[in-house]
Design a protein around this motif. Sequence first.
Motif, PDB file in Angstrom:
ATOM      1  N   ASP A 126      38.506  -8.603  46.793  1.00 42.70           N
ATOM      2  CA  ASP A 126      39.289  -9.830  46.694  1.00 42.70           C
ATOM      3  C   ASP A 126      38.456 -10.904  45.991  1.00 42.70           C
ATOM      4  N   VAL A 127      39.047 -12.069  45.751  1.00 43.13           N
ATOM      5  CA  VAL A 127      38.294 -13.167  45.134  1.00 43.13           C
ATOM      6  C   VAL A 127      37.007 -13.401  45.926  1.00 43.13           C
ATOM      7  N   THR A 128      36.003 -13.840  45.256  1.00 42.91           N
ATOM      8  CA  THR A 128      34.621 -14.023  45.747  1.00 42.91           C
ATOM      9  C   THR A 128      33.846 -12.703  45.776  1.00 42.91           C
ATOM     10  N   GLY A 129      34.509 -11.593  45.498  1.00 40.72           N
ATOM     11  CA  GLY A 129      33.838 -10.301  45.640  1.00 40.72           C
ATOM     12  C   GLY A 129      32.911  -9.943  44.504  1.00 40.72           C
ATOM     13  N   THR A 130      33.041 -10.630  43.367  1.00 41.33           N
ATOM     14  CA  THR A 130      32.190 -10.326  42.217  1.00 41.33           C
ATOM     15  C   THR A 130      31.620 -11.610  41.623  1.00 41.33           C
ATOM     16  N   MET A 131      30.789 -11.443  40.621  1.00 43.85           N
ATOM     17  CA  MET A 131      30.051 -12.584  40.077  1.00 43.85           C
ATOM     18  C   MET A 131      30.947 -13.463  39.205  1.00 43.85           C
ATOM     19  N   VAL A 139      39.390  -7.572  41.856  1.00 48.46           N
ATOM     20  CA  VAL A 139      38.892  -6.473  41.017  1.00 48.46           C
ATOM     21  C   VAL A 139      39.215  -5.140  41.698  1.00 48.46           C
ATOM     22  N   TYR A 140      39.895  -4.285  40.961  1.00 46.94           N
ATOM     23  CA  TYR A 140      40.233  -2.953  41.483  1.00 46.94           C
ATOM     24  C   TYR A 140      39.016  -2.036  41.420  1.00 46.94           C
ATOM     25  N   GLY A 141      39.141  -0.870  42.001  1.00 52.23           N
ATOM     26  CA  GLY A 141      38.125   0.148  41.837  1.00 52.23           C
ATOM     27  C   GLY A 141      38.189   0.731  40.428  1.00 52.23           C
TER      28      GLY A 141
END
Lengths: 219, 178
Positions: A126-131, A139-141
């Motif tokens: 979900d949001v906050t999960g990546t840079m 972002v999906y797998g």
Amino acid sequence: MELELIPVKTRILTPKDDIVDTIEKYAKDMIGPDDVVSVAESVVAITQGRLVTPEELKPGFLAKLLCRFVPQKGSLSSAYGMQSAMAVEGEWRMTFAMLMGLLAKFVGRNGVFYELAGEQAALIDDVTGTMPPFDKCIVYGPHKPNDVAEAIKQRLGCYGAAVADVNDLKRAAVLGVSKGMQPEKLARILIDNPFGNASQRTPIVIIKNYAKVAAQATA
Amino acid sequence: MDWLVYLIVLIIVIAVAIWLYVARQGDVEVEFLVEQRTEFTLTNINANTAVFNCKVPFVNKGNQDGTIMDCYTRHLLPQEQFDAVELSSWLATEARPRTDGYFEALIVPLNTGETVDVTMKFTAKNGDIRAAMADMVDYTVDIVYQVVGRGELYITKNRMTVTADELIKSLNSSTAKA
């Protein structure tokens, strides 16, 4: 001889990048025939364009309802996270998985929802999960991680390759490997998260001497 | 036909139970506590520019964790009101300082909060910031933020007034120290 884990720094990768080209550009000279190249799954997914902003989604009634039954820390606990999973796994599959998951909890069995909801339900960040700038995206797998790993191996001439999902909570899962590699073994090697946190921008980790160490262990 | 009545009653009971569950669960509710902000103080000055900074706390006073996806300042100082300076403003969380104006999406667990550093940079149009700010006026700044929790995301804002007095006081105190 011992294994050595070498993180490789890159610039921020985007959907305009190709992950195999990127590894070749940043790490080609560091990779030998005994090495295994691992790459972070979220970065692979981003280079595949597998991301969506919440503003692009219109959560339906089911997404708004089902997300209420996911613990707060989960990526599907927001209506947008749930809707993104429904978009790829199907609304009714997710609903069925949720019903079964809730029923299973009554008999003391956890994890049934994720077993039935499909691979992407467990891989979505979900949001906050990546840079940044992708911290505002879901972002999906990655798509076909085994194929990605095989392509890396073929291009770089290394012993093997893997697409891994690792975090600082001592959780490591290898989602895709080139032929002959053992995901569980690689997950144990990567358990201390050599990829670092997002701001370190080291989405590639070279496992040096993997083949030689494996041969030593066998002998 | 009794079974049909039982089925309808059962469906109604389940629907009410779910509705009660959702209503009781609630959602995120973020608020920037602008009334608790610190005064703007001068942090940097040269002949042409003056930079002021203040701290504004925020809390999640709702019943669920939530995420501030984006947050930024919107200063309201039109040239019709004050034409001696150009103003730019930005903010960053105190725990993750940065100067690019980008707000990294942040999870705010329920009943917790943090603080943002709000920065105002004044540039004198005539090249002399002290002279330019001599007739400074009060103006307002909105802290605009986008929040997502269990329900639909929303954008809202909290407004604070920056007074000429606090800016000039801080500016003058730097003169006194110098």
